[in-house]
Write a protein that holds these residues in place. Structure first.
Motif, PDB file in Angstrom:
ATOM      1  N   GLU A   9      18.031  52.207  63.110  1.00  0.00           N
ATOM      2  CA  GLU A   9      18.505  53.499  63.586  1.00  0.00           C
ATOM      3  C   GLU A   9      17.777  53.933  64.861  1.00  0.00           C
ATOM      4  N   ASP A  10      16.517  53.497  65.027  1.00  0.00           N
ATOM      5  CA  ASP A  10      15.753  53.828  66.237  1.00  0.00           C
ATOM      6  C   ASP A  10      16.081  52.896  67.397  1.00  0.00           C
ATOM      7  N   VAL A  11      16.567  51.710  67.088  1.00  0.00           N
ATOM      8  CA  VAL A  11      16.910  50.728  68.122  1.00  0.00           C
ATOM      9  C   VAL A  11      18.146  51.152  68.902  1.00  0.00           C
ATOM     10  N   LEU A  12      19.056  51.836  68.233  1.00  0.00           N
ATOM     11  CA  LEU A  12      20.351  52.130  68.845  1.00  0.00           C
ATOM     12  C   LEU A  12      20.222  52.913  70.141  1.00  0.00           C
ATOM     13  N   ASN A  13      19.149  53.682  70.301  1.00  0.00           N
ATOM     14  CA  ASN A  13      18.919  54.424  71.545  1.00  0.00           C
ATOM     15  C   ASN A  13      17.644  53.985  72.259  1.00  0.00           C
ATOM     16  N   HIS A  14      17.162  52.787  71.929  1.00  0.00           N
ATOM     17  CA  HIS A  14      15.915  52.282  72.515  1.00  0.00           C
ATOM     18  C   HIS A  14      16.230  51.544  73.817  1.00  0.00           C
ATOM     19  N   PRO A  15      15.484  51.779  74.888  1.00  0.00           N
ATOM     20  CA  PRO A  15      15.819  51.157  76.180  1.00  0.00           C
ATOM     21  C   PRO A  15      15.650  49.644  76.219  1.00  0.00           C
ATOM     22  N   GLU A  16      14.892  49.080  75.270  1.00  0.00           N
ATOM     23  CA  GLU A  16      14.688  47.628  75.280  1.00  0.00           C
ATOM     24  C   GLU A  16      15.859  46.859  74.672  1.00  0.00           C
ATOM     25  N   TYR A  17      16.786  47.562  74.030  1.00  0.00           N
ATOM     26  CA  TYR A  17      17.903  46.904  73.355  1.00  0.00           C
ATOM     27  C   TYR A  17      19.201  47.400  73.966  1.00  0.00           C
ATOM     28  N   ILE A  18      20.076  46.485  74.334  1.00  0.00           N
ATOM     29  CA  ILE A  18      21.292  46.884  75.043  1.00  0.00           C
ATOM     30  C   ILE A  18      22.524  46.264  74.398  1.00  0.00           C
ATOM     31  N   SER A  19      23.659  46.935  74.582  1.00  0.00           N
ATOM     32  CA  SER A  19      24.933  46.440  74.073  1.00  0.00           C
ATOM     33  C   SER A  19      25.428  45.292  74.942  1.00  0.00           C
ATOM     34  N   ILE A  20      26.025  44.300  74.287  1.00  0.00           N
ATOM     35  CA  ILE A  20      26.624  43.189  75.037  1.00  0.00           C
ATOM     36  C   ILE A  20      28.150  43.222  74.943  1.00  0.00           C
ATOM     37  N   HIS A  21      28.705  44.334  74.482  1.00  0.00           N
ATOM     38  CA  HIS A  21      30.150  44.418  74.252  1.00  0.00           C
ATOM     39  C   HIS A  21      30.957  44.272  75.538  1.00  0.00           C
ATOM     40  N   VAL A  78      30.457  35.045  71.072  1.00  0.00           N
ATOM     41  CA  VAL A  78      29.232  35.351  70.338  1.00  0.00           C
ATOM     42  C   VAL A  78      29.560  35.589  68.865  1.00  0.00           C
ATOM     43  N   LEU A  79      28.942  34.788  68.006  1.00  0.00           N
ATOM     44  CA  LEU A  79      29.182  34.843  66.570  1.00  0.00           C
ATOM     45  C   LEU A  79      28.157  35.701  65.837  1.00  0.00           C
ATOM     46  N   ASP A  80      26.974  35.844  66.402  1.00  0.00           N
ATOM     47  CA  ASP A  80      25.965  36.755  65.876  1.00  0.00           C
ATOM     48  C   ASP A  80      24.933  37.015  66.960  1.00  0.00           C
ATOM     49  N   ALA A  81      24.372  38.217  66.930  1.00  0.00           N
ATOM     50  CA  ALA A  81      23.344  38.601  67.905  1.00  0.00           C
ATOM     51  C   ALA A  81      22.189  39.228  67.137  1.00  0.00           C
ATOM     52  N   LEU A  82      21.870  40.504  67.398  1.00  0.00           N
ATOM     53  CA  LEU A  82      20.797  41.147  66.652  1.00  0.00           C
ATOM     54  C   LEU A  82      21.216  41.290  65.190  1.00  0.00           C
ATOM     55  N   ARG A  83      20.374  40.771  64.295  1.00  0.00           N
ATOM     56  CA  ARG A  83      20.643  40.809  62.852  1.00  0.00           C
ATOM     57  C   ARG A  83      19.496  41.548  62.174  1.00  0.00           C
ATOM     58  N   PRO A  84      19.722  42.745  61.678  1.00  0.00           N
ATOM     59  CA  PRO A  84      18.620  43.503  61.068  1.00  0.00           C
ATOM     60  C   PRO A  84      17.960  42.765  59.910  1.00  0.00           C
ATOM     61  N   GLY A  85      16.670  43.034  59.717  1.00  0.00           N
ATOM     62  CA  GLY A  85      15.943  42.420  58.621  1.00  0.00           C
ATOM     63  C   GLY A  85      16.576  42.677  57.278  1.00  0.00           C
ATOM     64  N   MET A 200       6.802  40.905  69.751  1.00  0.00           N
ATOM     65  CA  MET A 200       7.978  41.760  69.798  1.00  0.00           C
ATOM     66  C   MET A 200       8.203  42.477  68.484  1.00  0.00           C
ATOM     67  N   LEU A 201       9.061  43.486  68.522  1.00  0.00           N
ATOM     68  CA  LEU A 201       9.362  44.305  67.353  1.00  0.00           C
ATOM     69  C   LEU A 201      10.472  43.661  66.527  1.00  0.00           C
ATOM     70  N   LEU A 202      10.262  43.611  65.224  1.00  0.00           N
ATOM     71  CA  LEU A 202      11.305  43.133  64.316  1.00  0.00           C
ATOM     72  C   LEU A 202      12.128  44.330  63.874  1.00  0.00           C
ATOM     73  N   VAL A 203      13.434  44.198  64.005  1.00  0.00           N
ATOM     74  CA  VAL A 203      14.333  45.310  63.706  1.00  0.00           C
ATOM     75  C   VAL A 203      14.696  45.297  62.219  1.00  0.00           C
ATOM     76  N   GLU A 204      14.372  46.380  61.555  1.00  0.00           N
ATOM     77  CA  GLU A 204      14.702  46.554  60.150  1.00  0.00           C
ATOM     78  C   GLU A 204      15.956  47.418  59.973  1.00  0.00           C
TER      79      GLU A 204
END
Length: 204
Positions: A9-21, A78-85, A200-204
């Motif tokens: 939930e914190d990643v969705l607006n984090h500058p280090e993570y971006i949409s690839i859509h 792309v078949l999978d990208a960021l996959r939460p823990g 790096m940070l692991l996304v939960e």
């Protein structure tokens, strides 16, 4: 050393993570956001899955550009990208104690997908046709393993065109800074896995 985590939930607006859509040369066909996966049902819930760490996203954009130069009109699917823990734990529970456990990272160590630094990807041609790579995504057999390709070719289980497509995909990804693994032709990591887990940070 315990992994440093961040909530999805914190990643969705984090500058280090971006949409690839909307990335040029990319089509998202995220299998864990649908039932088209080895579990057989949607795992991502409301999370659309189309995120990467900005380093991996930059490298993916470069790989798509390289593919366009090699095969005008082709795209990376792309078949999978960021996959939460939390999703990685569901996959692990399904394979734990079976021969398939070697294909799924133990969530205690952290999948590189959960850092937003790995991507599962295949090729599609200028007509939007997904290419035949010899197996489907998440195929848990020797035929899916890059380390076994020469033997599979000699045995007649992998064709030369299928191998050439894998080599094309691998070349584009490697030129962009990714590296593959021995067990899955579709999986690519944007940096050394040990470095990723340490820094790096692991996304939960």
């Amino acid at each position: 050393m315990p992994l440093t985590t961040i909530q999805l939930e914190d990643v969705l607006n984090h500058p280090e993570y971006i949409s690839i859509h909307q990335m040029p040369g990319i089509l998202l066909d995220l299998r864990y956001a649908s039932a088209d996966n080895f579990i057989g049902h949607k795992l991502y819930g409301d999370f659309d899955g189309g995120l990467l760490h900005r380093q991996a996203a930059s490298q993916l954009a470069r790989a798509a550009s390289i593919l366009q130069e090699e095969r005008p009109g082709w795209r990376l699917r792309v078949l999978d990208a960021l996959r939460p823990g939390r999703v990685q734990r569901l996959l692990w529970e399904r394979v734990k104690g079976t021969p398939q456990h070697i294909y799924v990272a133990d969530p205690a160590r952290g999948s590189i997908h959960s850092f937003g630094m790995a991507v599962d990807v295949t090729l599609e041609d200028e007509h939007g046709q997904e290419q035949d790579m010899g197996t489907r995504f998440d195929d848990f057999s020797l035929l899916a393993q890059p380390a076994q390709e020469r033997q599979m070719l000699q045995a007649g289980l992998l064709t030369q065109p299928q191998l050439q497509r894998r080599l094309l995909l691998r070349a584009c990804m490697q030129q962009a800074g990714f590296h593959g693994i021995a067990s899955e032709w579709w999986h690519f990591e944007a940096a050394d896995s040990g470095w990723i887990r340490a820094n790096m940070l692991l996304v939960e």
